[in-house]
Design a protein around this motif. Sequence first.
Motif, PDB file in Angstrom:
ATOM      1  N   ARG A  73       0.869  -1.187   0.000  1.00 42.35           N
ATOM      2  CA  ARG A  73       0.000   0.000   0.000  1.00 42.35           C
ATOM      3  C   ARG A  73       0.896   1.224   0.000  1.00 42.35           C
ATOM      4  O   ARG A  73       1.630   1.474   0.960  1.00 42.35           O
ATOM      5  CB  ARG A  73      -0.903   0.009   1.239  1.00 42.35           C
ATOM      6  N   HIS A  81       1.544   5.578  -0.728  1.00 43.26           N
ATOM      7  CA  HIS A  81       0.895   6.873  -0.468  1.00 43.26           C
ATOM      8  C   HIS A  81      -0.159   6.739   0.629  1.00 43.26           C
ATOM      9  O   HIS A  81      -1.234   7.337   0.560  1.00 43.26           O
ATOM     10  CB  HIS A  81       0.257   7.428  -1.746  1.00 43.26           C
ATOM     11  N   ALA A  82       0.165   5.952   1.633  1.00 42.26           N
ATOM     12  CA  ALA A  82      -0.758   5.720   2.745  1.00 42.26           C
ATOM     13  C   ALA A  82      -0.143   6.291   4.014  1.00 42.26           C
ATOM     14  O   ALA A  82       0.938   5.858   4.433  1.00 42.26           O
ATOM     15  CB  ALA A  82      -1.025   4.225   2.905  1.00 42.26           C
ATOM     16  N   TRP A  83      -0.816   7.235   4.623  1.00 43.90           N
ATOM     17  CA  TRP A  83      -0.265   7.914   5.800  1.00 43.90           C
ATOM     18  C   TRP A  83      -1.007   7.474   7.063  1.00 43.90           C
ATOM     19  O   TRP A  83      -2.186   7.768   7.238  1.00 43.90           O
ATOM     20  CB  TRP A  83      -0.383   9.431   5.642  1.00 43.90           C
ATOM     21  N   THR A 131      -2.342   7.447  10.856  1.00 42.47           N
ATOM     22  CA  THR A 131      -2.679   8.490  11.834  1.00 42.47           C
ATOM     23  C   THR A 131      -2.859   7.933  13.241  1.00 42.47           C
ATOM     24  O   THR A 131      -2.726   8.669  14.214  1.00 42.47           O
ATOM     25  CB  THR A 131      -3.951   9.232  11.426  1.00 42.47           C
ATOM     26  N   LEU A 137      -5.677   5.156   8.632  1.00 37.69           N
ATOM     27  CA  LEU A 137      -4.995   5.981   7.652  1.00 37.69           C
ATOM     28  C   LEU A 137      -5.660   7.339   7.547  1.00 37.69           C
ATOM     29  O   LEU A 137      -6.817   7.520   7.975  1.00 37.69           O
ATOM     30  CB  LEU A 137      -5.003   5.295   6.283  1.00 37.69           C
ATOM     31  N   ASP A 138      -4.944   8.307   6.964  1.00 41.63           N
ATOM     32  CA  ASP A 138      -5.501   9.653   6.842  1.00 41.63           C
ATOM     33  C   ASP A 138      -6.708   9.696   5.913  1.00 41.63           C
ATOM     34  O   ASP A 138      -7.491  10.652   5.938  1.00 41.63           O
ATOM     35  CB  ASP A 138      -4.440  10.646   6.380  1.00 41.63           C
ATOM     36  N   SER A 139      -6.888   8.657   5.106  1.00 43.81           N
ATOM     37  CA  SER A 139      -8.054   8.574   4.219  1.00 43.81           C
ATOM     38  C   SER A 139      -9.315   8.190   4.971  1.00 43.81           C
ATOM     39  O   SER A 139     -10.421   8.248   4.417  1.00 43.81           O
ATOM     40  CB  SER A 139      -7.793   7.545   3.123  1.00 43.81           C
ATOM     41  N   GLY A 140      -9.133   7.778   6.235  1.00 42.62           N
ATOM     42  CA  GLY A 140     -10.265   7.308   7.025  1.00 42.62           C
ATOM     43  C   GLY A 140     -10.373   5.795   7.054  1.00 42.62           C
ATOM     44  O   GLY A 140     -11.109   5.238   7.870  1.00 42.62           O
ATOM     45  N   GLU A 141      -9.653   5.128   6.195  1.00 41.71           N
ATOM     46  CA  GLU A 141      -9.673   3.668   6.152  1.00 41.71           C
ATOM     47  C   GLU A 141      -8.902   3.099   7.337  1.00 41.71           C
ATOM     48  O   GLU A 141      -7.907   3.680   7.784  1.00 41.71           O
ATOM     49  CB  GLU A 141      -9.034   3.176   4.852  1.00 41.71           C
TER      50      GLU A 141
END
Length: 427
Positions: free
Chosen positions: A325, A327-329, A331, A340-344
């Motif tokens: 994965r 570009h996954a940041w 949090t 992740l910062d995407s909410g996932e």
Amino acid sequence: MSYAISGECCSDASCVAVCPMNSIHPAPGEPGFGTGASLFIDPRTCIDCGACADICPVDAAQPADQAAPEDVRRNAEYFAEREPLEATDLDSWEPPSYEVWGGGPRRVLVVGAGPAGIYATRELLLRTTAEVTLADRFDTVGGLVRYGVAPDHPRTKQIIETFERVIQHPRVRWRPGTDAASLLNKQAVAPGSGRSGGFDAVVHAVGARRSRRLGIAGEDGACTAEDFVAWYNGRPGAVAPTDLVGPRAVVVGNGNVALDVARVLLSDEEQLRGMDVSPEVRRMLAASGVKQVVLVGRRGPDEAAYTQSAFQELRAAVGDRVEFRYHAWPTAWTGEGLVLDSGETIAAGNLFTAIGFEGRPVDGLPFDPDRGIVPNVRGAVVDRPGHYVAGWIKRGARGGIGVNKACAQETVMTLVSSARGSASPGS
């Protein structure tokens, strides 16, 4: 598996300088250098560390199973009638030339018996008349080669045998299990004095083994690469850092260490039997129930820090059970998943962080916390005459085993220049 050099070789010899086993020839100064179409790697002594591939400017150094068969054959044929050269033999090859430090016995303390410390010691033996005291907090030599290289890479760990020969040299005083700080408190550093009871110089080669932190909520519940790798490699004092909970684990990081952690976690019982690990480690890994690993990279695949050979090894060993994965940041870590910062949220039983290492401050020396190094100029510690650094504490936690050889040579060259009366860059 060894490495081989293809016909695209540019013969700039950067690989010669970093090869920890002195396996690449003809080297500068040897017959045939600069006149042939290629350099060659001796398959009998290559330890598969990949240092040549990391530094090759034209990508000519390749794992033998990925190189053209004719290139593998040419490399083997070049060495067919030549005796293997010992990597630590003081007469087997000639490093970059500079004047020896003579004028009577000198005393140098080298702190740390990992690759940087061993290569610094070897270079001092080659280029000076010094007596070298080599101290390490552990009872054995090798440093991160012994306690950091993955246990399914026994060929790479063979270099420890050559390191052990250095400490047998008559001008080396090996001090295992020694706290260097207490040793320095008893014997002061007085550059150029040569006086009894003190050291003329100290080379700090203490590495950078502390794991960097993500800085996210719940990170205290994660397991760092430092702790996990130390445990499965049997470093003295290391204990099982976490309960392993399947069926999925997340590893944050896209370097070789992250790939090592993933590969070890996913190894089956047959693969574990072939590893140099303790029965307890083997039992816990086999019973973990981890069937899938998600490798999380905060950057894209083009910026991944792992080498191509490490990536191919992972794919070949456990590739169908690894998900990348990018570009996954991250949090937060909840204990049951990575947010992740995407909410996932990636559901998982364990989080491992492998985002690099950083140095720790060294008593009595300046320290740059942003870079995790001791400030220095070509190895000479700034504002501390008589003190030098080599390895990761000098340049940051990057580069494999072989890079430490050229790094140590530069440091000792600086030390020798200062001892000859030149103005020290750090004075």
